[in-house]
Scaffold this active site. Structure first.
Site, PDB file in Angstrom:
ATOM      1  N   ASN A  61       0.843  -1.189   0.000  1.00  0.00           N
ATOM      2  CA  ASN A  61       0.000   0.000   0.000  1.00  0.00           C
ATOM      3  C   ASN A  61       0.885   1.249   0.000  1.00  0.00           C
ATOM      4  OD1 ASN A  61       0.585  -0.857   2.675  1.00  0.00           O
ATOM      5  ND2 ASN A  61      -1.124   0.287   3.538  1.00  0.00           N
ATOM      6  N   ILE A  62       0.456   2.209  -0.781  1.00  0.00           N
ATOM      7  CA  ILE A  62       1.206   3.459  -0.954  1.00  0.00           C
ATOM      8  C   ILE A  62       0.233   4.595  -0.673  1.00  0.00           C
ATOM      9  CG2 ILE A  62       2.589   4.857  -2.530  1.00  0.00           C
ATOM     10  CD1 ILE A  62       3.051   2.189  -4.144  1.00  0.00           C
ATOM     11  N   GLU A  63       0.408   5.202   0.489  1.00  0.00           N
ATOM     12  CA  GLU A  63      -0.546   6.231   0.923  1.00  0.00           C
ATOM     13  C   GLU A  63      -0.111   7.617   0.441  1.00  0.00           C
ATOM     14  OE1 GLU A  63      -1.015   5.563   5.157  1.00  0.00           O
ATOM     15  OE2 GLU A  63      -2.232   3.776   4.749  1.00  0.00           O
ATOM     16  N   CYS A  72      -3.875   0.478  -2.700  1.00  0.00           N
ATOM     17  CA  CYS A  72      -3.727  -0.715  -1.861  1.00  0.00           C
ATOM     18  C   CYS A  72      -2.644  -1.646  -2.412  1.00  0.00           C
ATOM     19  CB  CYS A  72      -5.029  -1.503  -1.809  1.00  0.00           C
ATOM     20  SG  CYS A  72      -6.348  -0.715  -0.883  1.00  0.00           S
ATOM     21  N   GLU A  74      -2.770  -4.836  -3.028  1.00  0.00           N
ATOM     22  CA  GLU A  74      -3.237  -5.762  -4.071  1.00  0.00           C
ATOM     23  C   GLU A  74      -3.255  -5.083  -5.433  1.00  0.00           C
ATOM     24  OE1 GLU A  74      -4.575  -4.964  -1.189  1.00  0.00           O
ATOM     25  OE2 GLU A  74      -5.748  -6.583  -0.322  1.00  0.00           O
ATOM     26  N   CYS A 107      -9.877  -5.124   0.095  1.00  0.00           N
ATOM     27  CA  CYS A 107     -11.002  -4.174   0.128  1.00  0.00           C
ATOM     28  C   CYS A 107     -11.851  -4.370  -1.125  1.00  0.00           C
ATOM     29  CB  CYS A 107     -10.501  -2.733   0.236  1.00  0.00           C
ATOM     30  SG  CYS A 107      -9.959  -2.027  -1.334  1.00  0.00           S
ATOM     31  N   CYS A 110     -10.283  -3.336  -4.489  1.00  0.00           N
ATOM     32  CA  CYS A 110      -9.323  -4.337  -4.967  1.00  0.00           C
ATOM     33  C   CYS A 110     -10.038  -5.588  -5.471  1.00  0.00           C
ATOM     34  CB  CYS A 110      -8.324  -4.682  -3.872  1.00  0.00           C
ATOM     35  SG  CYS A 110      -7.185  -3.325  -3.540  1.00  0.00           S
TER      36      CYS A 110
HETATM   37  N1  THU Z   1      -5.186  -1.588   2.426  1.00  0.00           N
HETATM   38  C1  THU Z   1      -4.561  -2.421   1.561  1.00  0.00           C
HETATM   39  O1  THU Z   1      -3.461  -2.132   1.066  1.00  0.00           O
HETATM   40  N2  THU Z   1      -5.179  -3.580   1.237  1.00  0.00           N
HETATM   41  C2  THU Z   1      -6.332  -4.032   1.793  1.00  0.00           C
HETATM   42  O2  THU Z   1      -6.811  -5.091   1.446  1.00  0.00           O
HETATM   43  C3  THU Z   1      -6.983  -3.236   2.828  1.00  0.00           C
HETATM   44  C4  THU Z   1      -6.491  -1.848   2.977  1.00  0.00           C
HETATM   45  C5  THU Z   1      -4.496  -0.370   2.843  1.00  0.00           C
HETATM   46  C6  THU Z   1      -5.071   0.920   2.361  1.00  0.00           C
HETATM   47  C7  THU Z   1      -4.560   1.884   3.414  1.00  0.00           C
HETATM   48  O3  THU Z   1      -3.253   2.287   3.076  1.00  0.00           O
HETATM   49  C8  THU Z   1      -4.476   1.056   4.664  1.00  0.00           C
HETATM   50  O4  THU Z   1      -4.505  -0.298   4.252  1.00  0.00           O
HETATM   51  C9  THU Z   1      -5.596   1.310   5.664  1.00  0.00           C
HETATM   52  O5  THU Z   1      -6.816   1.191   5.056  1.00  0.00           O
END
Ligand code: THU
Length: 151
Positions: A61-63, A72, A74, A107, A110
């Site tokens: 995940n890259i915020e 996310c 995935e 999520c 994804c």
């Molecule tokens: N996130 C994912 O990378 N994959 C998931 O299946 C659930 C959520 C990340 C998005 C965000 O950076 C952090 O988790 C919190 O939601």
């Protein structure tokens, strides 16, 4: 141009063994998790995507300060594979790792991306902090999925 000709070589992992075990794939997801950029949620996630030819793409995940720009793990893995030339039908399994007490599922955004490119029968491996692995199929996670093109 065939799929193969379009592929570039920016994978982090290359395996000739297509029969990668769920445990190995999950280990790749855990290793990827360490590279997550999650300074806002402090919720690192790693994903490892196994291709039918044995390649493994990882993603994290890259915020972003603008939260909606977050990607996310995935989707990071999926989009890298697609960018390298892989297409529908090329995906064998995905493993997802977080630091969660209960199994961490993808999520719904994804799930929709997975549905676009992957078979409903594709295994999706989940894990939790005790490192046990749960196998689901994509169709378990996304029944009645929205698609407009045939697989
Ligand atoms: N996130 C994912 O990378 N994959 C998931 O299946 C659930 C959520 C990340 C998005 C965000 O950076 C952090 O988790 C919190 O939601």
């Amino acid at each position: 141009m065939t799929t193969k000709e379009k592929k570039t070589d920016n994978t982090q992992e290359y395996s000739l063994n297509v029969n990668v075990s769920p445990e190995i794939l999950m280990q790749k997801a855990r290793e990827a998790k360490a590279r997550a950029y999650a300074p806002y949620s402090h919720f690192p996630v790693g994903a490892a995507l196994l291709m039918k030819d044995g390649k493994i793409y990882s993603g994290v995940n890259i915020e972003n300060a603008s939260f909606g720009a977050t990607n996310c793990a995935e989707r990071s893995a999926m989009f890298t594979a697609i960018s390298d030339g892989y297409q529908k039908g090329d995906f064998k399994a995905i493993a997802i790792a977080g630091d969660t007490e209960s199994f961490l599922p993808p999520c719904n955004i994804c799930r929709q991306v997975l549905v676009e490119f992957c078979s409903p029968k594709m295994p999706v491996y989940l894990t939790k902090e005790d490192e046990s692995i749960k196998k689901l199929l994509l169709e378990d996670l996304s029944p009645y999925a929205f698609v407009t093109l045939d697989m």
